[in-house]
Design a protein around this motif. Sequence first.
Motif, PDB file in Angstrom:
ATOM      1  N   UNK A 240      41.512  47.790  31.532  1.00 28.03           N
ATOM      2  CA  UNK A 240      41.781  48.618  32.711  1.00 28.03           C
ATOM      3  C   UNK A 240      42.444  47.707  33.723  1.00 28.03           C
ATOM      4  N   UNK A 241      43.757  47.853  33.862  1.00 29.28           N
ATOM      5  CA  UNK A 241      44.511  46.893  34.662  1.00 29.28           C
ATOM      6  C   UNK A 241      45.810  47.533  35.122  1.00 29.28           C
ATOM      7  N   UNK A 298      35.114  45.585  27.554  1.00 30.95           N
ATOM      8  CA  UNK A 298      36.104  46.008  28.551  1.00 30.95           C
ATOM      9  C   UNK A 298      36.586  44.818  29.366  1.00 30.95           C
ATOM     10  N   UNK A 299      37.856  44.898  29.745  1.00 32.39           N
ATOM     11  CA  UNK A 299      38.432  44.007  30.755  1.00 32.39           C
ATOM     12  C   UNK A 299      38.875  44.887  31.908  1.00 32.39           C
ATOM     13  N   UNK A 300      38.464  44.550  33.132  1.00 34.45           N
ATOM     14  CA  UNK A 300      38.831  45.385  34.269  1.00 34.45           C
ATOM     15  C   UNK A 300      39.212  44.517  35.461  1.00 34.45           C
ATOM     16  N   UNK A 321      34.299  42.167  31.192  1.00 35.64           N
ATOM     17  CA  UNK A 321      34.899  41.071  31.945  1.00 35.64           C
ATOM     18  C   UNK A 321      35.507  41.658  33.214  1.00 35.64           C
ATOM     19  N   UNK A 322      35.152  41.081  34.352  1.00 39.59           N
ATOM     20  CA  UNK A 322      35.669  41.540  35.635  1.00 39.59           C
ATOM     21  C   UNK A 322      36.496  40.427  36.260  1.00 39.59           C
ATOM     22  N   UNK A 323      37.733  40.768  36.615  1.00 45.60           N
ATOM     23  CA  UNK A 323      38.660  39.777  37.157  1.00 45.60           C
ATOM     24  C   UNK A 323      39.385  40.361  38.367  1.00 45.60           C
ATOM     25  N   UNK A 324      39.978  39.480  39.169  1.00 41.95           N
ATOM     26  CA  UNK A 324      40.958  39.837  40.202  1.00 41.95           C
ATOM     27  C   UNK A 324      40.452  40.957  41.113  1.00 41.95           C
ATOM     28  N   UNK A 325      41.200  42.066  41.183  1.00 39.76           N
ATOM     29  CA  UNK A 325      40.833  43.150  42.107  1.00 39.76           C
ATOM     30  C   UNK A 325      39.486  43.757  41.771  1.00 39.76           C
ATOM     31  N   UNK A 326      39.053  43.650  40.528  1.00 41.96           N
ATOM     32  CA  UNK A 326      37.740  44.172  40.165  1.00 41.96           C
ATOM     33  C   UNK A 326      36.596  43.419  40.808  1.00 41.96           C
ATOM     34  N   UNK A 327      36.857  42.190  41.265  1.00 39.97           N
ATOM     35  CA  UNK A 327      35.811  41.374  41.891  1.00 39.97           C
ATOM     36  C   UNK A 327      35.615  41.708  43.357  1.00 39.97           C
ATOM     37  N   UNK A 328      36.586  42.415  43.955  1.00 43.99           N
ATOM     38  CA  UNK A 328      36.530  42.683  45.386  1.00 43.99           C
ATOM     39  C   UNK A 328      35.320  43.566  45.716  1.00 43.99           C
ATOM     40  N   UNK A 329      34.416  43.039  46.509  1.00 39.66           N
ATOM     41  CA  UNK A 329      33.236  43.796  46.917  1.00 39.66           C
ATOM     42  C   UNK A 329      32.238  44.045  45.803  1.00 39.66           C
ATOM     43  N   UNK A 330      32.299  43.268  44.747  1.00 37.28           N
ATOM     44  CA  UNK A 330      31.409  43.484  43.601  1.00 37.28           C
ATOM     45  C   UNK A 330      29.946  43.331  44.023  1.00 37.28           C
TER      46      UNK A 330
END
Length: 477
Positions: A240-241, A298-300, A321-330
């Motif tokens: 999901x990117x 999943x990669x998001x 796996x959570x990266x980049x914009x997915x980490x915002x406010x996690x």
Amino acid sequence: MRTGFDVTTVRTAERELMAKLPPGTLMQRAAAGLAATCAGLLGRTYGARVVLLVGSGDNGGDALYAGARLARRGAGVSAVLLAPDRAHPEGLAAFTRAGGRVAEDPFEVLAVADLVLDGITGIGGHGGLRPDAVPLARAARGSNALVVAVDLPSGVDADTGEVAGEALRADVTVTFGAYKPGLLIDPAQEYAGVVHLVPIGLDLPSVPAVEALQHTEVADLLPAPAAESDKYRRGVVGVVAGSGRYPGAAVLAVAGALRGGAGAVRYVGPGGDAVIARFPETLVSDGSPDRAGRVQAWVVGPGLGEGPGVTEVLASDVPVLVDADGLRGLDPDAVRARSAATLLTPHAGEAAALLGVPREQVEAERLASVRELAARFGATVLLKGSTTLIADADGPVRVNSTGTPWLATAGSGDVLSGLAGSLLATGLPGRDAASAAAYLHGLAGRHAAQGAPTSAYAVAEALPEAWRDIAATPAER
């Protein structure tokens, strides 16, 4: 595998060994290895000009005994005593007996030195060099001499890799008994140069503080299809990117995923046309992740912007796996509540935002930062940077030993995310998937760059070459 042990562990092992040996034996072993390494670096010892920077502890004693050995081989050796009344007495006596001399003008001998031994502070040093040592360190670095650190460059922290002040940058570090974490982790690693390990017989525990995988260990982690494998048995990774603004992130994440060992890649997001145009084998969906079909991981996040997908993916029962914009406010609670593994892959800026600290603090305290993130989120964390670190909530931190500064290029992290997610889908635990992905990615970066600028897509294309390099037997390499 390279393993690093903290100061307390090393000192305990040293005390236990010294209790079984005649006095001074351990220091003589260290000095012998140090002197042999210096002689090899010099090439011709006779007539070489060597300067010892001698502090007040055992580190200075190691330097003095090594200097004595070099003097007996014909080198002209001068010692600069930073604390003359506290110099190691037996080491100083052995040094002068061997023909070494105490320098009257330290800057005069440093100016013409061929090799400088940094024995100012050892593994117990904290907070950078003392003010009186700074001019000597600068003179050593300003000369044409080869600088060799004794056990650890003076001014760096052995346990954390932090450099809280001025430190003496070495060309070579000769460390005794075990690697120390600071020799493997930036920023201190940058000060260590090439590291030589001198075994001195320490009995160390089986679990280190940090570890760095090598080709053999990574090869054992890489999945290999069996005769009965099909694309689904090999694992399916969902990605999901991408967004209308960043469709390239979707392409790059899928590029990494297709080369990570999974049998198929499902893509979910607005970048489907761009993905299909480059990778027609991708299974594309423009709906919600929970309607895309079954996946094993999943990669998001890469290039996601404000787009949806993070909440749905975190609600799944497969590794994420959570990266980049997915980490915002996690939300740490949302991650900790998951039944399956979670892998977070922030760079220093994203890690700083998750921890609520300045980016500069994360960069200076990389080991502490990755451990804190792993504990706070109950997840595996891959902290990207000049030395990539991988941490679980407990156990040794893994340090990636491959890579090149040319990997600092737009989209490189998207490729890494897809690659690591694909390895998750093959069944590797988060820690192993992150470690193998970082190693492969770094090696692919070297292949792609070969000393020149490269691109993220070129790194993705070099992944099969890196995989074959790792998987090859030693005779085939």
